[in-house]
Design a protein around this motif. Structure first.
Motif, short mmCIF file in Angstrom:
data_model
loop_
_atom_site.label_atom_id
_atom_site.label_comp_id
_atom_site.label_asym_id
_atom_site.label_seq_id
_atom_site.Cartn_x
_atom_site.Cartn_y
_atom_site.Cartn_z
N VAL A 80 -47.67 -15.05 -21.99
CA VAL A 80 -46.45 -14.59 -22.66
C VAL A 80 -45.97 -15.65 -23.67
O VAL A 80 -45.60 -15.34 -24.81
N ALA A 81 -46.01 -16.92 -23.25
CA ALA A 81 -45.60 -18.01 -24.15
C ALA A 81 -46.53 -18.09 -25.35
O ALA A 81 -46.09 -18.32 -26.48
N ALA A 82 -47.83 -17.89 -25.11
CA ALA A 82 -48.81 -17.95 -26.21
C ALA A 82 -48.57 -16.81 -27.20
O ALA A 82 -48.58 -17.02 -28.41
N ALA A 83 -48.33 -15.60 -26.66
CA ALA A 83 -48.06 -14.44 -27.55
C ALA A 83 -46.84 -14.72 -28.42
O ALA A 83 -46.84 -14.47 -29.63
N ALA A 84 -45.79 -15.28 -27.79
CA ALA A 84 -44.57 -15.58 -28.54
C ALA A 84 -44.83 -16.69 -29.57
O ALA A 84 -44.30 -16.66 -30.69
N ALA A 85 -45.64 -17.67 -29.19
CA ALA A 85 -45.94 -18.79 -30.11
C ALA A 85 -46.70 -18.28 -31.34
O ALA A 85 -46.43 -18.71 -32.47
N HIS A 86 -47.63 -17.36 -31.11
CA HIS A 86 -48.40 -16.82 -32.25
C HIS A 86 -47.50 -15.97 -33.14
O HIS A 86 -47.57 -16.04 -34.36
N TRP A 87 -46.63 -15.19 -32.51
CA TRP A 87 -45.68 -14.38 -33.29
C TRP A 87 -44.79 -15.30 -34.13
O TRP A 87 -44.54 -15.05 -35.31
N THR A 88 -44.31 -16.39 -33.51
CA THR A 88 -43.42 -17.33 -34.20
C THR A 88 -44.15 -17.97 -35.38
O THR A 88 -43.62 -18.04 -36.51
N ARG A 89 -45.36 -18.40 -35.14
CA ARG A 89 -46.17 -19.04 -36.17
C ARG A 89 -46.33 -18.11 -37.38
O ARG A 89 -46.16 -18.51 -38.52
N ARG A 221 -27.45 -9.12 -25.21
CA ARG A 221 -28.07 -7.81 -25.47
C ARG A 221 -28.60 -7.68 -26.90
O ARG A 221 -29.68 -7.12 -27.09
N PRO A 222 -27.88 -8.19 -27.92
CA PRO A 222 -28.46 -8.14 -29.28
C PRO A 222 -29.77 -8.92 -29.37
O PRO A 222 -30.69 -8.51 -30.10
N THR A 223 -29.86 -10.03 -28.66
CA THR A 223 -31.09 -10.83 -28.66
C THR A 223 -32.23 -10.02 -28.05
O THR A 223 -33.34 -9.98 -28.59
N LEU A 224 -31.94 -9.38 -26.91
CA LEU A 224 -32.92 -8.50 -26.25
C LEU A 224 -33.39 -7.40 -27.21
O LEU A 224 -34.59 -7.15 -27.34
N ARG A 225 -32.44 -6.77 -27.89
CA ARG A 225 -32.77 -5.68 -28.82
C ARG A 225 -33.73 -6.19 -29.90
O ARG A 225 -34.74 -5.56 -30.21
N LYS A 226 -33.42 -7.35 -30.46
CA LYS A 226 -34.26 -7.90 -31.54
C LYS A 226 -35.65 -8.30 -31.02
O LYS A 226 -36.64 -8.18 -31.74
N ILE A 227 -35.70 -8.76 -29.78
CA ILE A 227 -37.00 -9.12 -29.17
C ILE A 227 -37.89 -7.88 -29.08
O ILE A 227 -39.08 -7.91 -29.42
N ILE A 228 -37.28 -6.76 -28.64
CA ILE A 228 -38.05 -5.51 -28.53
C ILE A 228 -38.47 -5.04 -29.93
O ILE A 228 -39.63 -4.67 -30.14
N ALA A 230 -38.99 -6.73 -32.54
CA ALA A 230 -39.99 -7.62 -33.14
C ALA A 230 -41.38 -7.41 -32.53
O ALA A 230 -42.37 -7.92 -33.05
N GLY A 231 -41.43 -6.67 -31.42
CA GLY A 231 -42.72 -6.47 -30.76
C GLY A 231 -43.08 -7.63 -29.83
O GLY A 231 -44.21 -7.71 -29.36
N LEU A 232 -42.11 -8.50 -29.55
CA LEU A 232 -42.33 -9.57 -28.57
C LEU A 232 -42.27 -8.96 -27.16
O LEU A 232 -41.69 -7.89 -26.98
N PRO A 233 -42.86 -9.63 -26.15
CA PRO A 233 -42.79 -9.10 -24.79
C PRO A 233 -41.33 -8.86 -24.36
O PRO A 233 -40.50 -9.76 -24.45
N GLU A 234 -41.04 -7.63 -23.89
CA GLU A 234 -39.66 -7.26 -23.55
C GLU A 234 -39.09 -8.17 -22.45
O GLU A 234 -37.89 -8.45 -22.41
N TYR A 235 -39.97 -8.64 -21.59
CA TYR A 235 -39.58 -9.55 -20.51
C TYR A 235 -38.81 -10.77 -21.04
O TYR A 235 -37.90 -11.28 -20.38
N LEU A 236 -39.17 -11.21 -22.25
CA LEU A 236 -38.50 -12.39 -22.83
C LEU A 236 -37.02 -12.10 -23.13
O LEU A 236 -36.21 -13.02 -23.18
N GLY A 237 -36.71 -10.84 -23.34
CA GLY A 237 -35.31 -10.46 -23.53
C GLY A 237 -34.62 -10.19 -22.22
O GLY A 237 -33.47 -10.60 -22.00
N GLN A 238 -35.32 -9.49 -21.32
CA GLN A 238 -34.72 -9.14 -20.02
C GLN A 238 -34.33 -10.40 -19.24
O GLN A 238 -33.29 -10.44 -18.58
#
Ligand code: ZN
Length: 244
Positions: A80-89, A221-228, A230-238
């Motif tokens: 999950v951290a790697a997926a987020a790191a690649h998205w961030t990059r 909740r706005p952060t969670l919404r933006k995470i979803i 952006a296509g980031l793992p929803e767990y990162l918002g939950q």
């Protein structure tokens, strides 16, 4: 002079804004120290960089900052951290990546050393036990140091002839800095993990020579919404809603 100490912002600008507002409500903030992981996990990396890339803000690099600018690979990140790191990059522009690339691993501010993990392993070590603290103290050239990375608010005190003593800090707790050498952790403003979803931070007041730990409620909740979105793992918002 009052210094706001914040760590592990993790691209969560709602958490960071809440911390700044709460700190300023308590009195003027003259400087900010950011103990790394400005980015990673959250949906607003560029905005988080803009928030800390300001005069009077001292920033050290965390593992997520290094991954986002390719100073570190993500082989040791969990999936999950790697997926987020690649998205961030991929979502950062060249200028933002260059900024992250230029961040120091260790910085000194007066009597304080700032490092994300530990002085033994600046990018990686979760400094949480007495053995690790002992190794860190051996490399600490200043009376006090501040670390992040574990997202846990604590005070660790060096003791003569005994192992260093860890103390989990409470919201609102204030401690005078004296002759004992200490390691401090402000917790995380962007992704608390101690079952308390409130954003964490510290204040250092050089007039009274005290540090204090704080938690502030904000709407994630706005952060969670933006995470979803952006296509980031929803767990990162939950996890932001429960502090886990
Ligand atoms: Zn972190």
């Amino acid at each position: 002079m009052r210094t706001l100490i914040v760590s592990d912002v993790h691209s969560n600008i709602e958490g960071f804004a809440a911390v700044v507002r709460d700190a300023e409500r308590r009195g003027p903030v003259d400087a900010v120290w950011c103990i790394g992981d400005v980015v990673g996990y959250g949906p607003n990396p560029s905005e988080a960089i803009a928030a800390v890339r300001q005069p009077g803000v001292l920033v050290v690099a965390g593992n997520h900052d290094l991954a986002a600018c390719r100073r570190m690979d993500t082989l040791d990140f969990n999936p999950v951290a790697a997926a987020a790191a690649h998205w961030t990059r991929d979502s950062l522009g060249e200028e933002d990546r260059a900024y992250l690339h230029g961040l120091p691993l260790i910085a000194t501010a007066g009597a304080f050393t700032l490092v994300h993990g530990s002085l033994r392993h600046p990018e990686w070590e979760y400094l949480l036990d007495p053995e690790q603290a002992e190794a860190h103290f051996a490399l600490q050239g200043t009376p006090f140091s501040v670390v992040g990375h574990s997202h846990v608010q604590f005070l660790c005190t060096e003791r003569e002839g005994q192992p260093p003593l860890f103390h989990r800090a409470e919201d609102g707790e204030r401690v005078p800095l004296g002759d004992e050498r200490v390691i401090l952790n402000p917790g995380s403003s962007g992704q608390p993990r101690d079952a308390d979803p409130r954003a964490g931070y510290m204040l250092y007041d050089d007039a009274s020579h005290t540090v204090s730990w704080h938690r502030v409620e904000y709407d994630a909740r706005p952060t969670l919404r933006k995470i979803i979105e952006a296509g980031l793992p929803e767990y990162l918002g939950q996890r932001l809603l429960i502090g886990r």
